[in-house]
Design a protein around this motif. Structure first.
Motif, PDB file in Angstrom:
ATOM      1  N   MET A   1     -31.049   1.883  49.241  1.00  0.00           N
ATOM      2  CA  MET A   1     -30.909   0.448  49.035  1.00  0.00           C
ATOM      3  C   MET A   1     -29.482   0.005  49.381  1.00  0.00           C
ATOM      4  N   LEU A   2     -29.379  -1.173  49.940  1.00  0.00           N
ATOM      5  CA  LEU A   2     -28.060  -1.722  50.261  1.00  0.00           C
ATOM      6  C   LEU A   2     -27.334  -2.101  48.971  1.00  0.00           C
ATOM      7  N   VAL A   3     -26.119  -1.554  48.797  1.00  0.00           N
ATOM      8  CA  VAL A   3     -25.306  -1.882  47.623  1.00  0.00           C
ATOM      9  C   VAL A   3     -23.966  -2.411  48.117  1.00  0.00           C
ATOM     10  N   ILE A   4     -23.604  -3.608  47.687  1.00  0.00           N
ATOM     11  CA  ILE A   4     -22.312  -4.168  48.093  1.00  0.00           C
ATOM     12  C   ILE A   4     -21.442  -4.295  46.845  1.00  0.00           C
ATOM     13  N   ARG A   5     -20.273  -3.648  46.903  1.00  0.00           N
ATOM     14  CA  ARG A   5     -19.338  -3.692  45.769  1.00  0.00           C
ATOM     15  C   ARG A   5     -18.175  -4.587  46.128  1.00  0.00           C
ATOM     16  N   LEU A   6     -17.926  -5.583  45.313  1.00  0.00           N
ATOM     17  CA  LEU A   6     -16.846  -6.542  45.576  1.00  0.00           C
ATOM     18  C   LEU A   6     -15.810  -6.453  44.462  1.00  0.00           C
ATOM     19  N   ASN A   7     -14.555  -6.623  44.832  1.00  0.00           N
ATOM     20  CA  ASN A   7     -13.523  -6.655  43.787  1.00  0.00           C
ATOM     21  C   ASN A   7     -13.609  -7.953  43.016  1.00  0.00           C
ATOM     22  N   LYS A   8     -13.665  -9.042  43.773  1.00  0.00           N
ATOM     23  CA  LYS A   8     -13.611 -10.355  43.133  1.00  0.00           C
ATOM     24  C   LYS A   8     -14.500 -11.311  43.912  1.00  0.00           C
ATOM     25  N   VAL A   9     -15.317 -12.075  43.205  1.00  0.00           N
ATOM     26  CA  VAL A   9     -16.216 -13.017  43.863  1.00  0.00           C
ATOM     27  C   VAL A   9     -16.393 -14.206  42.910  1.00  0.00           C
ATOM     28  N   THR A  10     -16.819 -15.335  43.438  1.00  0.00           N
ATOM     29  CA  THR A  10     -17.090 -16.465  42.529  1.00  0.00           C
ATOM     30  C   THR A  10     -18.193 -16.052  41.562  1.00  0.00           C
TER      31      THR A  10
ATOM     32  N   GLU B   1     -16.374  -6.465  40.386  1.00  0.00           N
ATOM     33  CA  GLU B   1     -15.477  -6.060  39.288  1.00  0.00           C
ATOM     34  C   GLU B   1     -15.117  -7.267  38.436  1.00  0.00           C
ATOM     35  N   GLU B   2     -15.026  -8.405  39.121  1.00  0.00           N
ATOM     36  CA  GLU B   2     -14.559  -9.611  38.433  1.00  0.00           C
ATOM     37  C   GLU B   2     -15.217 -10.825  39.087  1.00  0.00           C
ATOM     38  N   GLN B   3     -15.594 -11.808  38.281  1.00  0.00           N
ATOM     39  CA  GLN B   3     -16.160 -13.041  38.835  1.00  0.00           C
ATOM     40  C   GLN B   3     -15.328 -14.222  38.341  1.00  0.00           C
ATOM     41  N   THR B   4     -15.120 -15.181  39.239  1.00  0.00           N
ATOM     42  CA  THR B   4     -14.264 -16.308  38.857  1.00  0.00           C
ATOM     43  C   THR B   4     -15.066 -17.553  38.491  1.00  0.00           C
ATOM     44  N   LYS B   5     -16.347 -17.568  38.884  1.00  0.00           N
ATOM     45  CA  LYS B   5     -17.156 -18.761  38.584  1.00  0.00           C
ATOM     46  C   LYS B   5     -18.578 -18.334  38.254  1.00  0.00           C
ATOM     47  N   ALA B   6     -18.675 -17.337  37.384  1.00  0.00           N
ATOM     48  CA  ALA B   6     -20.014 -16.817  37.064  1.00  0.00           C
ATOM     49  C   ALA B   6     -20.744 -17.815  36.194  1.00  0.00           C
TER      50      ALA B   6
ATOM     51  N   LEU C   1     -28.892 -22.231  32.257  1.00  0.00           N
ATOM     52  CA  LEU C   1     -28.708 -23.671  32.126  1.00  0.00           C
ATOM     53  C   LEU C   1     -27.307 -24.125  32.535  1.00  0.00           C
ATOM     54  N   GLY C   2     -26.792 -23.457  33.566  1.00  0.00           N
ATOM     55  CA  GLY C   2     -25.519 -23.873  34.148  1.00  0.00           C
ATOM     56  C   GLY C   2     -24.296 -23.596  33.288  1.00  0.00           C
ATOM     57  N   ARG C   3     -24.460 -22.825  32.222  1.00  0.00           N
ATOM     58  CA  ARG C   3     -23.285 -22.519  31.397  1.00  0.00           C
ATOM     59  C   ARG C   3     -22.373 -21.539  32.126  1.00  0.00           C
ATOM     60  N   SER C   4     -21.097 -21.524  31.757  1.00  0.00           N
ATOM     61  CA  SER C   4     -20.220 -20.566  32.433  1.00  0.00           C
ATOM     62  C   SER C   4     -20.304 -19.213  31.716  1.00  0.00           C
ATOM     63  N   TRP C   5     -19.972 -18.171  32.440  1.00  0.00           N
ATOM     64  CA  TRP C   5     -20.078 -16.814  31.911  1.00  0.00           C
ATOM     65  C   TRP C   5     -18.754 -16.112  32.119  1.00  0.00           C
ATOM     66  N   TYR C   6     -18.155 -15.686  31.036  1.00  0.00           N
ATOM     67  CA  TYR C   6     -16.840 -15.055  31.082  1.00  0.00           C
ATOM     68  C   TYR C   6     -16.970 -13.664  31.706  1.00  0.00           C
ATOM     69  N   SER C   7     -16.332 -13.438  32.854  1.00  0.00           N
ATOM     70  CA  SER C   7     -16.488 -12.140  33.532  1.00  0.00           C
ATOM     71  C   SER C   7     -15.208 -11.556  34.094  1.00  0.00           C
ATOM     72  N   PRO C   8     -14.321 -11.113  33.199  1.00  0.00           N
ATOM     73  CA  PRO C   8     -13.100 -10.453  33.664  1.00  0.00           C
ATOM     74  C   PRO C   8     -13.403  -9.017  34.068  1.00  0.00           C
ATOM     75  N   LYS C   9     -12.378  -8.286  34.509  1.00  0.00           N
ATOM     76  CA  LYS C   9     -12.564  -6.858  34.792  1.00  0.00           C
ATOM     77  C   LYS C   9     -12.987  -6.155  33.512  1.00  0.00           C
ATOM     78  N   GLY C  10     -13.782  -5.117  33.651  1.00  0.00           N
ATOM     79  CA  GLY C  10     -14.182  -4.365  32.455  1.00  0.00           C
ATOM     80  C   GLY C  10     -15.652  -4.522  32.126  1.00  0.00           C
ATOM     81  N   GLY C  11     -16.305  -5.496  32.769  1.00  0.00           N
ATOM     82  CA  GLY C  11     -17.735  -5.668  32.502  1.00  0.00           C
ATOM     83  C   GLY C  11     -18.561  -5.098  33.639  1.00  0.00           C
ATOM     84  N   LEU C  12     -19.849  -5.032  33.414  1.00  0.00           N
ATOM     85  CA  LEU C  12     -20.756  -4.673  34.504  1.00  0.00           C
ATOM     86  C   LEU C  12     -21.446  -5.970  34.906  1.00  0.00           C
TER      87      LEU C  12
END
Ligand code: BTN
Length: 228
Positions: free
Chosen positions: A1-10, A32-37, A41-52
């Motif tokens: 399966m295609l797996v794409i690993r990104l350091n930082k993405v919206t 690893e990190e998302q800046t606009k996860a 219902l359109g709520r924001s999701w806190y996603s710093p480094k350290g999560g999956l």
């Protein structure tokens, strides 16, 4: 399966939706990190480094199976997390430990224009693995905060479990949800768009609805479930 690993993405969800039109097989986007996860219902999701943080895309997913897919993915994530902590499901598909959220699931789908029976299913999963602190308005916990040590969570195992539970019949999945339902027989505050109601939650039925002492609630009508 295609797996794409990104350091930082919206948002892995946004990234997956953009590239999905070009692909014909299931694929996985991990960041690893998302800046606009985003959450449900359109709520924001806190996603710093350290999560999956990932989005797993199932191509040619049967549209009629979308309805209970969030619940099935929740059961899969629950299965993995229960090896470490006493995790439960807070309907519709939050994973909690002592009523604090430790994982969230966002299901989005795009039905094919040329065949409405099939869809792309975007399974967004966020698991607070090693997040060490949360903003004050976020009532959440992590594996690290619960266990006070770093643990490794295998993405392969999570994906294998998701595939396994997406294939179980609805009754089996709902039975597991009821077995580990954090709000079972408890008073909760259900909040919708312009309403809120205090009710005793009883169980989840085979259509994935919450049965309470004050009535039956559909997933899409309830924006928030608060425990007292
Ligand atoms: C919720 O509890 O409301 C769902 C949260 C889902 C968060 C995940 S993290 C990976 C994926 N990318 C996103 O932008 N959201 C999901």
């Amino acid at each position: 399966m295609l797996v794409i690993r990104l350091n930082k993405v919206t948002s892995t969800q946004d990234f997956a939706e953009v590239i999905s039109n070009m692909l014909y097989e299931d694929f996985l986007i991990i960041a690893e990190e998302q800046t606009k996860a985003r959450g449900r219902l359109g709520r924001s999701w806190y996603s710093p480094k350290g999560g999956l943080w990932f989005t797993y895309v199932k191509k040619n997913f049967r549209t009629e199976m979308i309805q209970l897919s969030g619940l099935k993915v929740a059961v899969a994530v629950l299965d993995v997390l229960r090896k470490f902590v006493d995790a439960k499901i807070r309907w519709p598909n939050d994973i909690v430990v002592h009523d604090k959220k430790i994982a969230g699931i966002l299901i989005e789908a795009k039905t094919y224009e040329d065949n409405i029976n099939l869809s792309d299913l975007f399974i967004g999963v966020g698991i607070d693995v090693a997040v060490k602190e949360f903003p004050s308005d976020v009532n959440a916990t992590s594996l690290y905060l619960e266990l006070r040590k770093e643990v490794e969570l295998s993405i392969d195992e999570v994906i294998t479990k998701i595939d396994e539970y997406l294939n179980v019949d609805n009754k089996k999945a709902v039975d597991i949800v009821n077995q580990f339902l954090s709000i079972k027989d408890r008073d909760v505050i259900l909040k919708g768009e312009n309403w809120e109601k205090k009710c005793k939650a009883l169980f989840v039925d085979y259509m994935g609805r919450l049965i309470t002492e004050c009535g039956i609630y559909e997933v899409d009508d309830v924006h928030r479930v608060e425990t007292l």
